[in-house]
Design a protein around this motif. Structure first.
Motif, PDB file in Angstrom:
ATOM      1  N   VAL A 387       7.189  -3.370  -0.632  1.00 54.63           N
ATOM      2  CA  VAL A 387       7.222  -4.067   0.590  1.00 54.63           C
ATOM      3  C   VAL A 387       7.770  -5.198   0.359  1.00 54.63           C
ATOM      4  CG1 VAL A 387       4.662  -4.470   0.815  1.00 54.63           C
ATOM      5  CG2 VAL A 387       5.031  -2.496  -0.182  1.00 54.63           C
ATOM      6  N   PHE A 388       7.622  -6.053   1.743  1.00 54.57           N
ATOM      7  CA  PHE A 388       7.826  -7.560   2.124  1.00 54.57           C
ATOM      8  C   PHE A 388       6.153  -7.549   2.901  1.00 54.57           C
ATOM      9  CE2 PHE A 388      11.946  -6.741   1.006  1.00 54.57           C
ATOM     10  CZ  PHE A 388      12.167  -7.500   0.695  1.00 54.57           C
ATOM     11  N   ALA A 389       5.234  -9.047   2.216  1.00 57.04           N
ATOM     12  CA  ALA A 389       3.765  -9.079   3.354  1.00 57.04           C
ATOM     13  C   ALA A 389       4.182 -10.340   4.117  1.00 57.04           C
ATOM     14  CB  ALA A 389       3.478  -9.045   3.072  1.00 57.04           C
ATOM     15  N   LYS A 390       4.468 -10.625   5.036  1.00 58.38           N
ATOM     16  CA  LYS A 390       4.949 -12.315   5.534  1.00 58.38           C
ATOM     17  C   LYS A 390       5.806 -12.852   4.456  1.00 58.38           C
ATOM     18  CE  LYS A 390       0.436 -13.377   5.046  1.00 58.38           C
ATOM     19  NZ  LYS A 390      -0.755 -14.476   5.191  1.00 58.38           N
ATOM     20  N   GLY A 391       7.152 -11.721   5.236  1.00 60.89           N
ATOM     21  CA  GLY A 391       8.430 -12.132   4.544  1.00 60.89           C
ATOM     22  C   GLY A 391       7.939 -12.821   2.785  1.00 60.89           C
ATOM     23  N   LYS A 392       7.674 -12.485   1.899  1.00 63.00           N
ATOM     24  CA  LYS A 392       7.143 -12.372   0.804  1.00 63.00           C
ATOM     25  C   LYS A 392       7.393 -11.167   0.127  1.00 63.00           C
ATOM     26  CE  LYS A 392       4.807 -16.568  -0.110  1.00 63.00           C
ATOM     27  NZ  LYS A 392       3.939 -17.597  -0.543  1.00 63.00           N
ATOM     28  N   LEU A 393       7.986 -11.067  -0.693  1.00 59.77           N
ATOM     29  CA  LEU A 393       8.686  -9.621  -1.115  1.00 59.77           C
ATOM     30  C   LEU A 393       7.781  -8.823  -2.783  1.00 59.77           C
ATOM     31  CD1 LEU A 393       9.874  -7.110  -2.125  1.00 59.77           C
ATOM     32  CD2 LEU A 393      11.313  -8.348  -4.054  1.00 59.77           C
ATOM     33  N   MET A 394       6.906  -8.194  -2.351  1.00 55.00           N
ATOM     34  CA  MET A 394       5.306  -8.351  -2.864  1.00 55.00           C
ATOM     35  C   MET A 394       5.071  -7.042  -3.990  1.00 55.00           C
ATOM     36  SD  MET A 394       3.885 -10.268  -1.893  1.00 55.00           S
ATOM     37  CE  MET A 394       1.556 -10.714  -1.606  1.00 55.00           C
ATOM     38  N   ARG A 395       6.395  -6.466  -3.357  1.00 53.41           N
ATOM     39  CA  ARG A 395       5.928  -4.696  -4.495  1.00 53.41           C
ATOM     40  C   ARG A 395       7.706  -4.385  -4.821  1.00 53.41           C
ATOM     41  NH1 ARG A 395       7.056   0.625  -4.804  1.00 53.41           N
ATOM     42  NH2 ARG A 395       5.150   1.685  -5.555  1.00 53.41           N
ATOM     43  N   THR A 396       8.269  -3.999  -5.562  1.00 57.51           N
ATOM     44  CA  THR A 396       9.142  -3.197  -6.280  1.00 57.51           C
ATOM     45  C   THR A 396       8.362  -1.566  -6.531  1.00 57.51           C
ATOM     46  OG1 THR A 396       9.893  -3.757  -8.487  1.00 57.51           O
ATOM     47  CG2 THR A 396       9.893  -5.158  -5.895  1.00 57.51           C
ATOM     48  N   PRO A 397      10.139  -0.727  -7.369  1.00 57.30           N
ATOM     49  CA  PRO A 397       9.479  -0.049  -7.818  1.00 57.30           C
ATOM     50  C   PRO A 397       9.063   0.072  -9.241  1.00 57.30           C
ATOM     51  CG  PRO A 397      11.368   0.688  -6.300  1.00 57.30           C
ATOM     52  CD  PRO A 397      11.576  -1.133  -6.477  1.00 57.30           C
ATOM     53  N   ASP A 398       9.532  -1.582  -9.480  1.00 57.09           N
ATOM     54  CA  ASP A 398       8.875  -1.743 -10.897  1.00 57.09           C
ATOM     55  C   ASP A 398       7.623  -2.394 -11.112  1.00 57.09           C
ATOM     56  OD1 ASP A 398      11.564  -0.474 -11.893  1.00 57.09           O
ATOM     57  OD2 ASP A 398      12.539  -2.126 -11.420  1.00 57.09           O
ATOM     58  N   TRP A 399       7.893  -3.344 -10.061  1.00 59.45           N
ATOM     59  CA  TRP A 399       6.152  -3.852 -10.087  1.00 59.45           C
ATOM     60  C   TRP A 399       5.370  -4.175  -9.371  1.00 59.45           C
ATOM     61  CZ3 TRP A 399       6.240  -8.299  -7.240  1.00 59.45           C
ATOM     62  CH2 TRP A 399       7.207  -8.950  -6.425  1.00 59.45           C
ATOM     63  N   VAL A 400       4.360  -4.909  -8.710  1.00 60.96           N
ATOM     64  CA  VAL A 400       3.340  -4.743  -8.061  1.00 60.96           C
ATOM     65  C   VAL A 400       2.709  -6.596  -8.474  1.00 60.96           C
ATOM     66  CG1 VAL A 400       1.552  -3.751  -8.535  1.00 60.96           C
ATOM     67  CG2 VAL A 400       1.599  -4.216  -6.151  1.00 60.96           C
ATOM     68  N   MET A 401       2.922  -6.886  -6.358  1.00 59.28           N
ATOM     69  CA  MET A 401       1.688  -7.959  -6.966  1.00 59.28           C
ATOM     70  C   MET A 401       0.404  -8.174  -6.448  1.00 59.28           C
ATOM     71  SD  MET A 401       2.709 -12.088  -7.010  1.00 59.28           S
ATOM     72  CE  MET A 401       3.908 -11.758  -6.800  1.00 59.28           C
ATOM     73  N   GLY A 402      -0.271  -8.942  -7.849  1.00 57.71           N
ATOM     74  CA  GLY A 402      -1.455  -8.771  -8.036  1.00 57.71           C
ATOM     75  C   GLY A 402      -2.594  -9.711  -8.171  1.00 57.71           C
ATOM     76  N   GLY A 403      -3.191  -9.972  -7.632  1.00 52.14           N
ATOM     77  CA  GLY A 403      -4.816 -10.975  -7.297  1.00 52.14           C
ATOM     78  C   GLY A 403      -4.829 -11.679  -8.854  1.00 52.14           C
ATOM     79  N   ALA A 404      -4.828 -12.647  -8.210  1.00 52.54           N
ATOM     80  CA  ALA A 404      -4.872 -13.910  -9.606  1.00 52.54           C
ATOM     81  C   ALA A 404      -5.222 -13.223 -11.884  1.00 52.54           C
ATOM     82  CB  ALA A 404      -5.372 -15.078  -9.701  1.00 52.54           C
ATOM     83  N   PHE A 405      -6.519 -12.776 -11.666  1.00 53.32           N
ATOM     84  CA  PHE A 405      -6.597 -11.543 -12.175  1.00 53.32           C
ATOM     85  C   PHE A 405      -6.564 -10.162 -12.949  1.00 53.32           C
ATOM     86  CE2 PHE A 405      -8.983 -15.896 -10.636  1.00 53.32           C
ATOM     87  CZ  PHE A 405      -9.430 -16.299 -12.022  1.00 53.32           C
TER      88      PHE A 405
END
Length: 417
Positions: A387-405
């Motif tokens: 998943v790319f959101a606004k040009g940033k890679l935010m998810r791969t098969p191995d990890w996903v970006m989360g909120g700060a906490f």
């Protein structure tokens, strides 16, 4: 620019890109940077040039995959919803990783039944948080009740002055939880939203929660008849509830209106029912529909006396599952020559259609200059890979970006600056 914001991404090796504007042959590679889609590349010489243009170019080679626009979800209870079974039944607030794991890169937050403990101010603050986290978030002013709750004191004021406000909703109609708005009240709200949308450069729609009441869409029909408001000013949702309501949706579309379905098995049935009813107008009917998740809202089930008998919470991933099922259905039923267009029409229910209804030209399509919201799916199973959101890679098969906490084995919490 420094860090992630300075990265250029070169996506290559994919089998096909869908949602291209203008429509045409799929490019060989796509260059992304600065939050936008920068260029389509069509040959190995261009790709080699892009790879060597800067040390900041990151290459993502995805053979056996397809690219689609990020999903645009126009109905999400981003600060939670529910409450029909008392305070303990209020549903939890959304998390960034929930959206990314569902391929959702644009959300529109909404209040439902509870506008007492859940307020517009909290909705706006959550939109700001999600935008800071890396996806795109808007909100609807108001809730089930009439008159709609606003921040500035008026619908026009919110649409003009509150950046994330995109329209009014979800106003409840034909539902035992509604405030029984009159046609004149609905017409006034629609007129206010229309003018506010003009002044604020927003969609200015009235997003309407449709219940299972006998009146169905009649309150909206009456509002249109007594005013100069066009049918396109209203966007009714939950139109998949039963076959009778789907028939009402068909009539609404025949008059030029648009409808939204809530993701799930009933939405799949509703789409099939519409297409079977108008086999020669399938493109028109699909163009006038969208599908949203209603995620983080409650899914209460009431008996004939209005008593609550079952209670669940809607999940963002239901939107992705619904899309995957429709794409698989399209691939399995369409002929080889029609497969591309059939898949594209179904995909539009989750991407370009809601983006167009919300007047978000930067969303719902893969085009040079548009926001780089891109999903990478397995070409056979349509499983979500990247998943790319606004040009940033935010998810791969191995990890996903989360909120700060956010915490978890796969979650990378966003670092606070």
């Amino acid at each position: 620019m420094t860090g992630e914001a300075s990265k250029l991404w070169l996506l290559k090796g994919f089998a096909q890109a869908y949602g291209l504007q203008p429509e045409g042959p799929s490019p060989t590679a796509i260059l992304v940077g600065g939050g936008q889609i920068l260029a389509f590349l069509d040959n190995e010489k261009q790709i080699a040039g892009a790879e060597s243009m800067s040390d900041d170019v990151c290459v993502l080679d995805v053979p056996g995959c397809i690219l689609t626009p990020g999903l645009v979800d126009l109905h999400v209870h981003i600060i939670g919803g529910g409450g029909e079974a008392g305070p303990s039944s209020c549903t939890p607030s959304s998390q960034l990783s929930d959206f990314l794991d569902a391929g959702i890169t644009t959300v529109v937050g909404v209040l439902g039944t509870d506008c007492v403990t859940r307020r517009q101010e909290s909705l706006v603050s959550k939109c700001r948080a999600l935008n800071d986290d890396g996806i795109t978030a808007y909100h609807w002013a108001g809730s089930y009740r009439v008159p709609p709750a606003t921040i500035t004191g008026s619908i026009q004021g919110d649409l003009c002055l509150v950046e994330s406000c995109i329209g009014v909703g979800e106003i409840a109609v034909s539902d035992h939880r509604s405030s029984a708005p009159t046609p004149h009240e609905l017409a006034r709200i629609a007129s206010e939203a229309r003018v506010g949308g003009m002044l604020g450069g927003k969609a200015g729609l009235v997003h309407v929660h449709m219940g299972t009441g006998m009146t169905q869409l009649q309150p909206l029909q009456n509002a249109i008849e007594i005013s100069d408001v066009p049918i396109t000013q209203f966007l009714p949702t939950h139109m998949e509830r039963n076959p009778s309501l789907v028939n009402a949706a068909k009539s609404w579309i025949d008059q030029g209106g648009y409808v939204d379905f809530t993701a799930g098995s009933k939405a799949l049935d509703a789409v099939s029912q519409l297409l079977l009813a108008a086999p020669r107008q399938q493109e028109k009917y699909l163009r006038h529909c969208s599908i949203s998740s209603d995620s983080f809202g409650s899914l209460p089930v009431f008996d004939a006396r209005g008593q609550l008998v079952k209670y669940e919470v809607a999940e963002p991933k239901e939107l992705l599952r619904c899309m995957q099922q429709l794409l698989l259905q399209s691939r399995n039923t369409a002929g080889p020559q029609d497969r591309h267009m059939s898949l594209l029409r179904y995909l539009s229910l989750f991407t370009s259609n809601p983006a167009a209804q919300l007047k978000l030209p930067q969303k719902g399509q893969i085009a040079v200059g548009c926001d780089a919201d891109i999903l990478v799916l397995d070409a056979t199973t349509y499983e979500l890979r990247y998943v790319f959101a606004k040009g940033k890679l935010m998810r791969t098969p191995d990890w996903v970006m989360g909120g700060a906490f956010e915490r978890g084995d796969r979650i990378r919490p966003r670092k606070l600056q």
